[in-house]
Design a protein around this motif. Structure first.
Motif, short mmCIF file in Angstrom:
data_model
loop_
_atom_site.label_atom_id
_atom_site.label_comp_id
_atom_site.label_asym_id
_atom_site.label_seq_id
_atom_site.Cartn_x
_atom_site.Cartn_y
_atom_site.Cartn_z
N SER A 7 0.84 -1.20 0.00
CA SER A 7 0.00 0.00 0.00
C SER A 7 0.87 1.25 0.00
O SER A 7 0.61 2.20 -0.74
CB SER A 7 -0.93 -0.02 1.22
N GLU A 8 1.91 1.26 0.83
CA GLU A 8 2.77 2.43 0.91
C GLU A 8 3.55 2.62 -0.37
O GLU A 8 3.84 3.74 -0.77
CB GLU A 8 3.71 2.27 2.11
N ALA A 9 3.90 1.53 -1.04
CA ALA A 9 4.66 1.63 -2.28
C ALA A 9 3.77 1.98 -3.46
O ALA A 9 4.27 2.27 -4.55
CB ALA A 9 5.40 0.31 -2.54
N GLY A 10 2.45 1.93 -3.25
CA GLY A 10 1.54 2.25 -4.33
C GLY A 10 1.46 1.19 -5.40
O GLY A 10 1.02 1.44 -6.52
N GLN A 11 1.87 -0.04 -5.10
CA GLN A 11 1.84 -1.12 -6.07
C GLN A 11 0.49 -1.83 -5.99
O GLN A 11 -0.01 -2.11 -4.91
CB GLN A 11 2.96 -2.12 -5.80
N PRO A 12 -0.12 -2.15 -7.12
CA PRO A 12 -1.40 -2.85 -7.11
C PRO A 12 -1.22 -4.29 -6.63
O PRO A 12 -0.18 -4.91 -6.86
CB PRO A 12 -1.84 -2.81 -8.58
N ARG A 13 -2.22 -4.80 -5.96
CA ARG A 13 -2.19 -6.19 -5.54
C ARG A 13 -2.37 -7.10 -6.75
O ARG A 13 -3.09 -6.77 -7.68
CB ARG A 13 -3.31 -6.47 -4.53
N PRO A 14 -1.74 -8.25 -6.75
CA PRO A 14 -1.93 -9.18 -7.88
C PRO A 14 -3.35 -9.70 -7.92
O PRO A 14 -3.99 -9.91 -6.89
CB PRO A 14 -0.92 -10.30 -7.58
N ARG A 15 -3.85 -9.92 -9.13
CA ARG A 15 -5.19 -10.49 -9.30
C ARG A 15 -5.14 -11.99 -9.04
O ARG A 15 -4.05 -12.60 -9.07
CB ARG A 15 -5.70 -10.21 -10.71
N PRO A 16 -6.29 -12.62 -8.76
CA PRO A 16 -6.29 -14.07 -8.53
C PRO A 16 -5.62 -14.83 -9.67
O PRO A 16 -5.92 -14.60 -10.85
CB PRO A 16 -7.80 -14.40 -8.46
N GLY A 17 -4.69 -15.69 -9.33
CA GLY A 17 -3.96 -16.47 -10.32
C GLY A 17 -2.68 -15.86 -10.79
O GLY A 17 -1.83 -16.55 -11.37
N GLU A 18 -2.49 -14.53 -10.58
CA GLU A 18 -1.27 -13.87 -11.01
C GLU A 18 -0.13 -14.14 -10.02
O GLU A 18 -0.36 -14.43 -8.85
CB GLU A 18 -1.49 -12.36 -11.11
N ASP A 19 1.08 -14.05 -10.52
CA ASP A 19 2.24 -14.20 -9.65
C ASP A 19 2.32 -13.03 -8.67
O ASP A 19 1.90 -11.91 -8.98
CB ASP A 19 3.52 -14.28 -10.47
N GLY A 20 2.89 -13.30 -7.50
CA GLY A 20 3.05 -12.26 -6.51
C GLY A 20 2.60 -12.72 -5.14
O GLY A 20 2.30 -13.89 -4.92
N ARG A 21 2.57 -11.78 -4.20
CA ARG A 21 2.16 -12.06 -2.82
C ARG A 21 0.68 -11.70 -2.64
O ARG A 21 0.31 -10.55 -2.74
CB ARG A 21 3.04 -11.26 -1.85
N HIS A 22 -0.14 -12.70 -2.40
CA HIS A 22 -1.58 -12.53 -2.26
C HIS A 22 -1.97 -12.49 -0.78
O HIS A 22 -1.54 -13.35 0.00
CB HIS A 22 -2.34 -13.67 -2.95
N VAL A 23 -2.77 -11.51 -0.41
CA VAL A 23 -3.27 -11.39 0.96
C VAL A 23 -4.60 -12.12 1.06
O VAL A 23 -5.52 -11.89 0.27
CB VAL A 23 -3.45 -9.91 1.35
N THR A 24 -4.70 -13.04 2.03
CA THR A 24 -5.93 -13.81 2.20
C THR A 24 -6.09 -14.16 3.68
O THR A 24 -5.47 -13.52 4.53
CB THR A 24 -5.90 -15.07 1.30
#
Length: 216
Positions: A7-24
């Motif tokens: 959030s602080e970096a202004g980076q969008p969260r990855p969509r379901p199925g996309e690579d990256g760190r998912h918050v759940t």
């Protein structure tokens, strides 16, 4: 990076199925501990506690963090299986064939023994299967099937019975305000083992320590 970092970096969260760190969050019990799932090449590779989650604050038990062990287990069932013999002897069948077989067997049981011979069981955790229960109830009622069981039947019957005696309904389950509680009476339960049992308390040990410090 945690959710707060993203959030602080202004980076969008990855969509379901996309690579990256998912918050759940974990769905194994009503504590709803926050989790972060690392996805690489479309596959979950790591599950960690979410330290920015305001409720669980970095706590997660082994059930949630070890979920990859059964998600990708080679023995996980992904299609109907029909028993062909003794224990462990099954064969894969199509959905249409499986549903037709189930319908034939269910109809025969009801004709022979009546609807009392049939019961409905939903898996753990029961709370996350509420929508399924609501959807299947009219179907069961059509056949006069009224027996319903779940994981709650096995490990929370005492709590439901107490609620029925106190409030007239088994499903009125008040959740105590543990952070502001000065005295807590527990009967027939070990919250450290059961994680509170419908207390929705991810950090039950800290809650109990706080009550002991505030109480006498």
């Amino acid at each position: 990076m945690t959710r707060r970092d993203l959030s602080e970096a202004g980076q969008p969260r990855p969509r379901p199925g996309e690579d990256g760190r998912h918050v759940t969050f974990c769905r194994n019990c009503e504590a709803f501990c926050g989790l972060e799932v690392e996805v690489q090449n479309g596959r979950a590779v790591k599950i960690l506690p979410d330290r920015s989650n305001p409720a669980s604050r970095g706590h997660a038990c082994i059930k949630g963090t070890a979920a990859l062990g059964f998600i990708y287990d080679e023995d996980r069932l992904t299609r109907p299986m029909r028993r062909t013999g003794g224990p462990g002897q099954f064969e894969p069948v199509g959905w249409d064939e499986a549903l037709a077989d189930i319908a034939t067997r269910l109809a025969e049981i009801i004709r022979r023994d009546g609807p009392e011979a049939v019961a409905n069981y939903i898996g753990n955790p029961a709370a996350f299967n509420t929508g399924l229960q609501l959807a299947i109830t009219p179907f069961l009622n059509h056949f006069g099937i009224v027996k319903k069981f779940s994981s709650t039947t096995q490990d929370a019957t005492a709590r439901l019975s107490a609620s029925f005696l106190l409030y007239g309904t088994a499903y009125r389950l008040p959740i105590p305000d543990l952070p502001r509680c000065d005295m807590l009476l527990i009967f027939g339960a070990n919250p450290l083992a059961s994680h509170g049992s419908i207390l929705t308390a991810p950090r039950i040990l800290e809650d109990l320590d706080g009550i002991a410090q505030r109480g006498r």
